[in-house]
Scaffold this motif. Structure first.
Motif: not given
Length: 100
Positions: A7, A45, A48-49, A52-53
């Motif tokens: 990440s 944002f 990043d989300c 991670r997913q």
């Protein structure tokens, strides 16, 4: 196949690709509000989300292969109760302070 990036890597990597998505107005507002709470731009944002997913999805799909003997040993380990250390067993058997 190369290992997935962590990440933190995507935050420092050169951003030379464009990803476009369409979303309902309410979703964009929600994402914008969450990004603001984190002190991030909306695109940071979202990236990043999504990153991670994607990592979680890929890690959930990891497979490993065992021969018959290794598979039987693996199943036995899963089925066996965990060993409880003696000091933990003693603590579990004593009365709670409010019961003394």
């Amino acid at each position: 196949m190369s290992p997935p990036l962590r990440s933190t890597t995507h935050k420092t990597a050169t951003k030379d690709e464009v990803i476009q998505i369409r979303a309902p107005r309410q979703a964009k507002a929600l994402f914008g509000q969450a990004a603001a709470l984190r002190g991030q731009k909306l695109s940071e944002f979202m990236l990043d989300c999504a990153y991670r997913q994607a990592e979680a999805t890929l890690l959930d799909q990891r497979a490993f292969f065992l021969d018959e003997a290794e598979h039987a040993r693996f199943l036995a380990l899963l089925d066996a109760p965990p060993a409880i250390p003696a000091d933990a067993a003693r603590r579990l058997q004593r009365k709670a302070p409010w019961e003394a």
